[in-house]
Design a protein around this motif. Sequence first.
Motif, short mmCIF file in Angstrom:
data_model
loop_
_atom_site.label_atom_id
_atom_site.label_comp_id
_atom_site.label_asym_id
_atom_site.label_seq_id
_atom_site.Cartn_x
_atom_site.Cartn_y
_atom_site.Cartn_z
N ILE A 61 -77.38 -17.87 39.80
CA ILE A 61 -77.78 -16.49 40.08
C ILE A 61 -77.13 -16.11 41.40
CG2 ILE A 61 -79.71 -14.96 40.63
CD1 ILE A 61 -79.72 -15.82 37.75
N LEU A 62 -76.29 -15.11 41.32
CA LEU A 62 -75.60 -14.65 42.53
C LEU A 62 -76.25 -13.35 43.00
CD1 LEU A 62 -73.26 -14.69 44.58
CD2 LEU A 62 -71.86 -13.51 42.86
N SER A 63 -76.78 -13.38 44.22
CA SER A 63 -77.43 -12.19 44.76
C SER A 63 -76.39 -11.21 45.33
CB SER A 63 -78.38 -12.60 45.89
OG SER A 63 -78.90 -11.46 46.54
N GLY A 64 -76.69 -9.94 45.22
CA GLY A 64 -75.86 -8.93 45.88
C GLY A 64 -75.80 -9.20 47.38
N ASP A 65 -76.84 -9.85 47.92
CA ASP A 65 -76.87 -10.14 49.36
C ASP A 65 -75.78 -11.13 49.76
OD1 ASP A 65 -79.08 -8.51 49.53
OD2 ASP A 65 -80.51 -10.16 49.31
N GLN A 66 -75.31 -11.94 48.82
CA GLN A 66 -74.19 -12.84 49.12
C GLN A 66 -72.86 -12.12 48.86
OE1 GLN A 66 -72.22 -17.05 47.74
NE2 GLN A 66 -74.33 -16.77 47.14
N ILE A 124 -79.23 -12.95 28.42
CA ILE A 124 -80.28 -11.92 28.45
C ILE A 124 -80.36 -11.31 29.85
CG2 ILE A 124 -82.82 -11.63 28.40
CD1 ILE A 124 -82.72 -13.60 25.93
N THR A 125 -80.30 -12.16 30.87
CA THR A 125 -80.40 -11.67 32.26
C THR A 125 -79.19 -10.80 32.60
OG1 THR A 125 -81.63 -13.67 32.81
CG2 THR A 125 -80.75 -12.39 34.66
N HIS A 126 -78.01 -11.26 32.25
CA HIS A 126 -76.80 -10.48 32.54
C HIS A 126 -76.84 -9.13 31.83
CE1 HIS A 126 -72.68 -9.19 33.02
NE2 HIS A 126 -72.57 -9.12 31.70
N HIS A 168 -75.47 -3.20 44.03
CA HIS A 168 -76.91 -2.98 43.89
C HIS A 168 -77.62 -4.25 43.46
CE1 HIS A 168 -76.98 -2.70 39.46
NE2 HIS A 168 -75.88 -1.95 39.53
N GLY A 169 -78.89 -4.31 43.80
CA GLY A 169 -79.70 -5.45 43.43
C GLY A 169 -80.13 -5.34 41.97
N ALA A 170 -80.81 -6.37 41.49
CA ALA A 170 -81.19 -6.42 40.08
C ALA A 170 -82.61 -5.92 39.84
CB ALA A 170 -81.04 -7.85 39.57
N GLY A 171 -83.48 -6.03 40.83
CA GLY A 171 -84.88 -5.61 40.66
C GLY A 171 -85.48 -6.19 39.39
N SER A 172 -86.24 -5.34 38.67
CA SER A 172 -86.90 -5.84 37.45
C SER A 172 -85.92 -5.97 36.27
CB SER A 172 -88.08 -4.93 37.07
OG SER A 172 -87.67 -3.58 36.96
N PHE A 173 -84.63 -5.72 36.53
CA PHE A 173 -83.61 -5.94 35.50
C PHE A 173 -82.93 -7.31 35.64
CE2 PHE A 173 -84.28 -1.47 35.32
CZ PHE A 173 -83.89 -1.04 34.06
N GLY A 174 -83.47 -8.17 36.53
CA GLY A 174 -82.82 -9.47 36.70
C GLY A 174 -83.77 -10.56 37.15
N HIS A 175 -84.62 -10.25 38.13
CA HIS A 175 -85.47 -11.30 38.69
C HIS A 175 -86.51 -11.84 37.70
CE1 HIS A 175 -83.81 -11.22 42.79
NE2 HIS A 175 -83.54 -9.95 42.49
N PRO A 176 -87.24 -10.96 36.99
CA PRO A 176 -88.22 -11.53 36.04
C PRO A 176 -87.55 -12.32 34.92
CG PRO A 176 -88.56 -9.15 36.30
CD PRO A 176 -87.30 -9.49 37.02
N GLN A 177 -86.37 -11.86 34.47
CA GLN A 177 -85.67 -12.56 33.38
C GLN A 177 -85.18 -13.92 33.87
OE1 GLN A 177 -85.16 -9.53 34.53
NE2 GLN A 177 -85.58 -8.13 32.85
N ALA A 178 -84.60 -13.94 35.09
CA ALA A 178 -84.10 -15.21 35.65
C ALA A 178 -85.26 -16.20 35.81
CB ALA A 178 -83.42 -14.95 36.99
N LYS A 179 -86.42 -15.67 36.20
CA LYS A 179 -87.59 -16.53 36.39
C LYS A 179 -88.09 -17.05 35.02
CE LYS A 179 -91.58 -17.18 39.07
NZ LYS A 179 -92.92 -16.64 39.12
N HIS A 190 -72.99 -5.78 41.42
CA HIS A 190 -74.44 -6.00 41.39
C HIS A 190 -74.74 -7.49 41.40
CE1 HIS A 190 -73.91 -7.00 37.11
NE2 HIS A 190 -73.07 -5.98 37.10
N GLY A 191 -75.96 -7.85 41.77
CA GLY A 191 -76.39 -9.24 41.62
C GLY A 191 -76.26 -9.59 40.14
N ASP A 192 -75.88 -10.84 39.85
CA ASP A 192 -75.55 -11.16 38.45
C ASP A 192 -75.72 -12.66 38.19
OD1 ASP A 192 -74.65 -10.71 35.86
OD2 ASP A 192 -72.64 -10.04 36.44
N VAL A 193 -75.56 -13.01 36.95
CA VAL A 193 -75.41 -14.42 36.54
C VAL A 193 -73.91 -14.69 36.59
CG1 VAL A 193 -75.65 -16.03 34.62
CG2 VAL A 193 -77.37 -14.25 34.96
N VAL A 194 -73.49 -15.79 37.22
CA VAL A 194 -72.05 -16.10 37.26
C VAL A 194 -71.82 -17.56 36.88
CG1 VAL A 194 -71.53 -14.36 39.03
CG2 VAL A 194 -72.07 -16.70 39.73
O1 IP8 Z 1 -81.29 -8.54 43.42
C1 IP8 Z 1 -80.18 -10.93 41.79
O2 IP8 Z 1 -79.48 -10.08 42.64
P1 IP8 Z 1 -80.21 -9.42 43.90
C2 IP8 Z 1 -79.43 -11.13 40.47
O3 IP8 Z 1 -79.12 -8.68 44.61
C3 IP8 Z 1 -80.27 -11.56 39.35
O4 IP8 Z 1 -80.73 -10.54 44.77
C4 IP8 Z 1 -79.60 -11.63 38.06
C5 IP8 Z 1 -81.53 -11.89 39.43
#
Ligand code: IP8
Length: 259
Positions: free
Chosen positions: A149-154, A76-78, A50-61, A136-140
């Motif tokens: 930042i590793l996206s679930g898309d990768q 914090i992002t993880h 699953h993607g991170a949505g508002s549980f990852g992108h705003p924090q990473a930014k 899930h997308g994560d910090v690695v």
């Molecule tokens: O939402 C992003 O993962 P994605 C992961 O699958 C973070 O692109 C931590 C922003």
Amino acid sequence: MKAEDGITILKIGGSVITDKSADDGAAKHDEIERIATEISGFDGRLIIVHGAGSFGHPQAKRYALTEKFDAKGAIITHNSVKNLNRFVINSLNKAGVNAVPVHPLGNTVCENGRIVQMFIEGIRIMLENGFVPVLHGDVVMDTVLGISILSGDQIVPYLAMQLGAERIGIGSAKDGVLDNDGKTVEAITSSNFRDIEKYIGASENTDVTGGMLGKVDELLKLCETSSITSYIFNAAKNGNVSKFLNGDDIGTAITNTGT
Ligand code: IP8
């Protein structure tokens, strides 16, 4: 479930299970539960990302993690995306799916943002024993950048290649890839990608990992090295996750057949 069943990988976009416009984790619990129920009807070998949505992108930014190393920001992002993963795992288990969390932070190493190593033996054994691994997308950790930042898309195409997946579905909040008139593009191949690329809009919300264009790009790379066709479809529409899992070809196919 039969051991010879092919592996299906399903990505559920962060825009489907969270309010992506929020600047801190806002989960769509009803949607998580609905999707978990649809998944519970499936009896094959399945990996969920699953993607991170508002549980990852705003924090990473906020901590500029795609630009500079920040240990506190990484933690914090993880922790934030791990909270979302817990919601997903709980709903899946409640729906009767034997879902187990797999946090990329603990099993993946990147180099300049690209995966160079992932410990997947555990995932293989989970599948053999009827578990549904949920990544899930994560910090690695990153050999060059310290963290990335590793996206679930990768993660999806990487796992598909390593494990020889048969079916890939990317559940987004749109009816696939849309053309200029808002109509779903039936198929994207490396031959028509350049024409379609200009229609693929940027995400309306904070997205540090490339949005729809990033997804298509990753899946096209997968096509170049395999014969796996992926489908980008609307997982926000009731019943579509079931349809995909039941073998329907919905949304936009990313494929190399016919090129
Ligand atoms: O939402 C992003 O993962 P994605 C992961 O699958 C973070 O692109 C931590 C922003």
